[in-house]
Design a protein around this motif. Structure first.
Motif, short mmCIF file in Angstrom:
data_model
loop_
_atom_site.label_atom_id
_atom_site.label_comp_id
_atom_site.label_asym_id
_atom_site.label_seq_id
_atom_site.Cartn_x
_atom_site.Cartn_y
_atom_site.Cartn_z
N GLN A 1 28.58 0.64 -31.56
CA GLN A 1 27.74 1.93 -32.20
C GLN A 1 28.16 2.62 -33.35
O GLN A 1 27.46 3.12 -34.03
CB GLN A 1 27.82 2.78 -30.96
N ALA A 2 29.77 2.77 -33.49
CA ALA A 2 30.19 3.77 -34.59
C ALA A 2 29.88 2.96 -35.91
O ALA A 2 29.57 3.67 -36.93
CB ALA A 2 31.82 3.67 -34.53
N VAL A 3 29.86 1.41 -36.00
CA VAL A 3 29.54 1.20 -37.31
C VAL A 3 28.04 0.64 -37.47
O VAL A 3 27.52 -0.10 -38.35
CB VAL A 3 30.49 -0.30 -37.23
N ALA A 4 27.21 0.86 -36.38
CA ALA A 4 25.76 0.65 -36.47
C ALA A 4 25.13 1.47 -37.69
O ALA A 4 25.45 2.65 -38.24
CB ALA A 4 25.07 1.02 -35.26
N ASP A 5 24.08 0.80 -38.20
CA ASP A 5 23.27 1.30 -39.39
C ASP A 5 22.47 2.71 -39.12
O ASP A 5 22.08 3.47 -39.52
CB ASP A 5 22.31 0.41 -40.02
N SER A 6 22.30 2.69 -37.62
CA SER A 6 21.36 3.97 -37.00
C SER A 6 22.36 4.94 -36.90
O SER A 6 23.32 4.76 -36.30
CB SER A 6 21.01 3.34 -35.53
N ARG A 7 21.88 6.21 -37.22
CA ARG A 7 22.55 7.30 -37.30
C ARG A 7 22.57 7.66 -35.51
O ARG A 7 23.65 8.20 -35.29
CB ARG A 7 21.89 8.51 -38.28
N MET A 8 21.55 7.51 -34.95
CA MET A 8 21.52 8.02 -33.72
C MET A 8 22.79 7.25 -32.73
O MET A 8 23.12 7.77 -31.99
CB MET A 8 20.14 7.57 -33.13
N SER B 1 25.49 5.83 -34.29
CA SER B 1 26.79 6.10 -34.91
C SER B 1 27.54 7.31 -34.79
O SER B 1 28.51 7.41 -34.78
CB SER B 1 26.87 5.51 -36.36
N LEU B 2 26.62 8.33 -35.34
CA LEU B 2 27.03 9.86 -35.55
C LEU B 2 27.77 10.27 -34.15
O LEU B 2 28.83 11.00 -34.08
CB LEU B 2 26.17 10.49 -35.86
N PRO B 3 27.31 10.06 -32.90
CA PRO B 3 27.93 10.43 -31.70
C PRO B 3 29.63 10.12 -31.58
O PRO B 3 30.42 10.78 -31.22
CB PRO B 3 27.36 10.06 -30.31
N VAL B 4 29.65 8.40 -31.85
CA VAL B 4 30.78 8.31 -31.86
C VAL B 4 31.97 8.67 -32.92
O VAL B 4 32.82 8.86 -32.84
CB VAL B 4 30.81 6.62 -31.98
N LEU B 5 31.25 8.61 -34.09
CA LEU B 5 32.05 9.28 -35.36
C LEU B 5 32.36 10.78 -35.10
O LEU B 5 33.62 10.89 -35.40
CB LEU B 5 31.19 9.04 -36.63
N ARG B 6 31.62 11.37 -34.34
CA ARG B 6 32.06 12.76 -34.29
C ARG B 6 33.09 12.81 -33.11
O ARG B 6 34.10 13.78 -33.36
CB ARG B 6 30.88 13.81 -33.64
N ARG B 7 33.11 11.95 -32.31
CA ARG B 7 34.27 12.06 -31.41
C ARG B 7 35.60 11.48 -32.10
O ARG B 7 36.61 11.93 -31.94
CB ARG B 7 34.02 11.01 -30.05
#
Length: 157
Positions: free
Chosen positions: A31-38, A40-46
Motif C-alpha cells: 500500500q505504501a508504494v502504490a500509485d494510488s494516493r488513497m 499509500s497516504l495512510p501508510v506514509l502518514r503512519r
C-alpha cells in the motif's frame, strides 16, 4: 507430499503471531508504494508520525515512496505496539507474551462491524466493560472490535 522442517516455507518456522505481523507488513508495504494516493497516504502518514522516516514531509515522501522498504513498515508496527524496534517486537511475539498486541490490521481481518474508536485506551476499556468487545490499542488511540470467540481482548489467540 512429505516435507521436512528444512523445506517448510518461512512462515511455517515462525509463530502464528509473527507470521500475522509479517503478512500485515507485506500488505502495508504494498500500500505504501502504490500509485494510488488513497492506498499509500495512510501508510506514509503512519511512517512519518512514528518517526521511522525523518527529514521528509508527506508530499515529499509520496514522490519518493519507492524508498520505503519492508523494514520501515516492520519498525513502524513495532513502535505502534510499544516496542523499540522490530527485533524486540518479533521476539516478544514469538515468546507468546500475552501483553504484546498485534497490529489492528491483523485483528481486523477476523473482526466484523461495527468498530468503535476512542482517543484513549482507558475510554475503550470502559466501553468494552459496559458493552463488550475486544480492545485493540492503535498508537495513542484504541478501537473496540466486536467479540471474536477464539481471541482474548486485544490479543491474538
Amino acid at each position: 507430499m512429505h516435507t521436512s522442517p528444512l523445506f517448510h516455507p518461512f512462515e511455517a518456522r515462525v509463530s502464528e503471531r509473527v507470521a500475522a505481523v509479517l503478512r500485515v507488513a507485506k500488505l502495508l508495504h504494498r500500500q505504501a508504494v502504490a500509485d494510488s494516493r488513497m492506498q499509500s497516504l495512510p501508510v506514509l502518514r503512519r511512517l512519518i508520525s512514528n518517526r521511522v522516516l525523518l527529514g521528509l514531509n508527506l508530499p515529499q515522501l509520496f514522490v519518493q515512496k519507492a524508498m520505503v522498504q519492508r523494514k520501515h513498515v516492520l519498525q513502524m508496527l513495532a513502535l505502534e505496539a510499544g516496542m523499540s524496534d522490530w527485533a524486540s517486537y518479533r521476539d516478544a511475539l514469538a515468546g507468546e507474551n500475552p501483553d504484546v498486541h498485534l497490529p489492528l490490521e491483523a485483528m481486523a481481518l477476523r473482526a466484523g462491524y461495527p468498530n468503535h474508536w476512542f482517543s484513549t485506551l482507558e475510554q475503550a476499556r470502559e466501553h468494552a466493560a459496559q458493552r463488550g468487545g475486544q480492545v485493540v490499542q492503535v498508537g495513542t488511540q484504541a478501537v473496540v472490535l466486536p467479540n471474536v470467540a477464539e481471541a482474548p481482548a486485544g490479543h491474538w489467540g
